[in-house]
Design a protein around this motif. Sequence first.
Motif, PDB file in Angstrom:
ATOM      1  N   ALA A 108       0.852  -1.135   0.008  1.00 24.78           N
ATOM      2  CA  ALA A 108      -0.137   0.163  -0.026  1.00 24.78           C
ATOM      3  C   ALA A 108       1.069   1.231   0.228  1.00 24.78           C
ATOM      4  O   ALA A 108       1.793   1.193   0.682  1.00 24.78           O
ATOM      5  CB  ALA A 108      -0.960  -0.072   1.275  1.00 24.78           C
ATOM      6  N   TYR A 109       0.515   2.384  -0.503  1.00 29.75           N
ATOM      7  CA  TYR A 109       1.335   3.523  -0.652  1.00 29.75           C
ATOM      8  C   TYR A 109       0.346   4.751  -0.721  1.00 29.75           C
ATOM      9  O   TYR A 109      -0.897   4.842  -1.292  1.00 29.75           O
ATOM     10  CB  TYR A 109       2.072   3.397  -1.993  1.00 29.75           C
ATOM     11  N   ASN A 110       1.101   6.071  -0.698  1.00 28.31           N
ATOM     12  CA  ASN A 110       0.317   7.175  -0.870  1.00 28.31           C
ATOM     13  C   ASN A 110       1.352   8.568  -0.704  1.00 28.31           C
ATOM     14  O   ASN A 110       2.407   8.197  -0.233  1.00 28.31           O
ATOM     15  CB  ASN A 110      -0.813   7.420  -0.118  1.00 28.31           C
ATOM     16  N   SER A 111       0.702   9.650  -0.787  1.00 29.22           N
ATOM     17  CA  SER A 111       1.698  10.725  -0.396  1.00 29.22           C
ATOM     18  C   SER A 111       1.558  10.880   1.197  1.00 29.22           C
ATOM     19  O   SER A 111       0.395  10.541   1.637  1.00 29.22           O
ATOM     20  CB  SER A 111       0.930  12.043  -1.234  1.00 29.22           C
ATOM     21  N   PRO A 112       2.686  11.432   1.531  1.00 23.07           N
ATOM     22  CA  PRO A 112       2.646  11.622   3.110  1.00 23.07           C
ATOM     23  C   PRO A 112       1.554  12.671   3.553  1.00 23.07           C
ATOM     24  O   PRO A 112       1.465  12.574   4.799  1.00 23.07           O
ATOM     25  CB  PRO A 112       4.073  11.946   3.502  1.00 23.07           C
ATOM     26  N   ASP A 113       1.374  13.441   2.568  1.00 29.70           N
ATOM     27  CA  ASP A 113       0.078  14.592   3.134  1.00 29.70           C
ATOM     28  C   ASP A 113      -1.083  13.980   3.162  1.00 29.70           C
ATOM     29  O   ASP A 113      -2.032  14.660   3.666  1.00 29.70           O
ATOM     30  CB  ASP A 113       0.125  15.768   2.019  1.00 29.70           C
ATOM     31  N   LEU A 114      -1.291  12.764   2.893  1.00 26.45           N
ATOM     32  CA  LEU A 114      -2.857  11.817   2.727  1.00 26.45           C
ATOM     33  C   LEU A 114      -2.765  10.863   3.687  1.00 26.45           C
ATOM     34  O   LEU A 114      -1.919  10.185   3.845  1.00 26.45           O
ATOM     35  CB  LEU A 114      -3.163  11.666   1.441  1.00 26.45           C
ATOM     36  N   GLU A 115      -3.970  10.990   4.487  1.00 21.13           N
ATOM     37  CA  GLU A 115      -4.093   9.940   5.573  1.00 21.13           C
ATOM     38  C   GLU A 115      -4.348   8.422   4.832  1.00 21.13           C
ATOM     39  O   GLU A 115      -3.668   7.565   5.556  1.00 21.13           O
ATOM     40  CB  GLU A 115      -5.050  10.153   6.607  1.00 21.13           C
TER      41      GLU A 115
END
Length: 129
Positions: A108-115
């Motif tokens: 799983a992954y995402n931008s650190p700005d998003l929860e």
Amino acid sequence: MANITVFNLTGTDLSLKSLIINGTSLPIENNHISMLRSIELDYRLTDWKNFSGFIIEVEKGSVSYRANLNKDHYFGGGDYRYPGSGAKVRYILSGLSPDNKKIQMNYAYNSPDLEKYKYSDDLKYLDAQ
């Protein structure tokens, strides 16, 4: 705040022997991952867009399991899917094969700005060495 997490959902205790990103070995202070626990690590030496390779090695008892993923064989997904500055990633060790020769790894992954995290429907396997 760490941007890499390794979760152990295999049902047995593991040791994280090494995690290498883009040729850099990440320092691991306490390598023991009890079942249903995680280890958090930090890698921000390069931007996530400049990813080249990832090696993970874990140990269960006296058996080592390893995956070596280059950019072309990494998990599928979109922006922020590679480890590095500007991304957060979770590697989920989710089970052993019936013959104990592989450990399945989800991601799983995402931008650190998003929860919230995005999942990849791509599975990878650590092979017994």
